[in-house]
Design a protein around this motif. Structure first.
Motif, PDB file in Angstrom:
ATOM      1  N   ALA A 159       0.840  -1.195   0.000  1.00  0.00           N
ATOM      2  CA  ALA A 159       0.000   0.000   0.000  1.00  0.00           C
ATOM      3  C   ALA A 159       0.877   1.247   0.000  1.00  0.00           C
ATOM      4  O   ALA A 159       1.981   1.254   0.548  1.00  0.00           O
ATOM      5  CB  ALA A 159      -0.909   0.002   1.222  1.00  0.00           C
ATOM      6  N   GLU A 160       0.363   2.278  -0.608  1.00  0.00           N
ATOM      7  CA  GLU A 160       1.093   3.539  -0.638  1.00  0.00           C
ATOM      8  C   GLU A 160       1.201   4.086   0.782  1.00  0.00           C
ATOM      9  O   GLU A 160       0.252   4.021   1.547  1.00  0.00           O
ATOM     10  CB  GLU A 160       0.360   4.551  -1.517  1.00  0.00           C
ATOM     11  CG  GLU A 160       0.434   4.238  -2.995  1.00  0.00           C
ATOM     12  CD  GLU A 160       1.841   4.384  -3.550  1.00  0.00           C
ATOM     13  OE1 GLU A 160       2.552   5.321  -3.138  1.00  0.00           O
ATOM     14  OE2 GLU A 160       2.233   3.546  -4.373  1.00  0.00           O
TER      15      GLU A 160
ATOM     16  N   LYS B 109       1.083   6.534   3.890  1.00  0.00           N
ATOM     17  CA  LYS B 109       0.250   7.700   4.177  1.00  0.00           C
ATOM     18  C   LYS B 109       1.131   8.940   4.284  1.00  0.00           C
ATOM     19  O   LYS B 109       2.245   8.872   4.809  1.00  0.00           O
ATOM     20  CB  LYS B 109      -0.509   7.498   5.496  1.00  0.00           C
ATOM     21  CG  LYS B 109      -1.490   6.374   5.444  1.00  0.00           C
ATOM     22  CD  LYS B 109      -2.192   6.211   6.775  1.00  0.00           C
ATOM     23  CE  LYS B 109      -3.149   5.048   6.729  1.00  0.00           C
ATOM     24  NZ  LYS B 109      -3.803   4.827   8.012  1.00  0.00           N
ATOM     25  N   THR B 110       0.604  10.013   3.812  1.00  0.00           N
ATOM     26  CA  THR B 110       1.369  11.258   3.907  1.00  0.00           C
ATOM     27  C   THR B 110       1.136  11.867   5.274  1.00  0.00           C
ATOM     28  O   THR B 110       0.024  11.880   5.799  1.00  0.00           O
ATOM     29  CB  THR B 110       0.939  12.249   2.809  1.00  0.00           C
ATOM     30  OG1 THR B 110      -0.454  12.483   2.929  1.00  0.00           O
ATOM     31  CG2 THR B 110       1.261  11.701   1.427  1.00  0.00           C
TER      32      THR B 110
END
Length: 178
Positions: free
Chosen positions: A43-44, A46-47
């Motif tokens: 998964a990308e 989180k920013t």
């Protein structure tokens, strides 16, 4: 007889050929070629958006002085609920033993007062309601035929003193008489 032994040795060595090993290696190559590895994509991440504490007039939430003053206030009040042990009180004999090393082995009723018979190591002691027991400021609140009920004062995870109910139960004897 030496020819027979030599012939037998040749037959045994012929049976130890690596034909089975070649079959296993071929099967492993075939299975390896047919197997497809399936890995889920990650998964990308989180920013993270940093928060700027811009209110300079408000009290600092990370001020250690604020925490220390609250702890001092609670110490003066005796904790949040006012319960704490009396450090000036003289300790009784059975308060030097942990509760799990004390065994209840019986009861005696004398002049209408129930006494519990307790064993610590090899010594036997009689106790009544109101006496102290165990290392956590345990006070005997009641005694019946099968148990001694205690009220102990212990510290919880936050450091506050709280009351805890405990009980010593009658231990059945493992010895049998004939």
């Amino acid at each position: 007889m030496s020819t027979r032994a030599a012939l037998l040795l040749v037959c045994l060595l012929a049976g130890c050929g690596d034909s089975d090993v070649q079959e296993v290696r071929a099967w492993m190559k075939e299975v390896d070629a047919q197997t497809k590895v399936r890995v889920k994509p990650l998964a990308e991440p989180k920013t993270f958006v940093p928060f700027a504490y811009a209110n300079k007039e408000a009290p600092d939430p990370f001020n250690p002085g604020k925490l220390m003053s609250e702890l001092e206030r609670q110490a003066v009040q005796g904790g949040a609920n006012g319960v704490q042990p009396d450090p000036r009180r003289r300790k009784e004999l059975l308060e030097s033993y942990p509760l799990d090393t004390i065994r209840m082995v019986g009861t005696i009723e004398r002049r209408g007062v129930m006494h519990a018979v307790l064993q610590v190591d090899r010594a036997v002691h009689q106790v009544v309601k109101g006496q102290r027991l165990g290392q956590n400021d345990g006070l005997i609140t009641s005694i019946d035929e099968n148990s001694v009920h205690l009220k102990e004062i212990v510290q919880d995870a936050s450091g506050d003193w709280v009351e805890r109910r405990s009980r010593l139960e009658l231990q059945e004897s493992k010895e049998t008489t004939k």
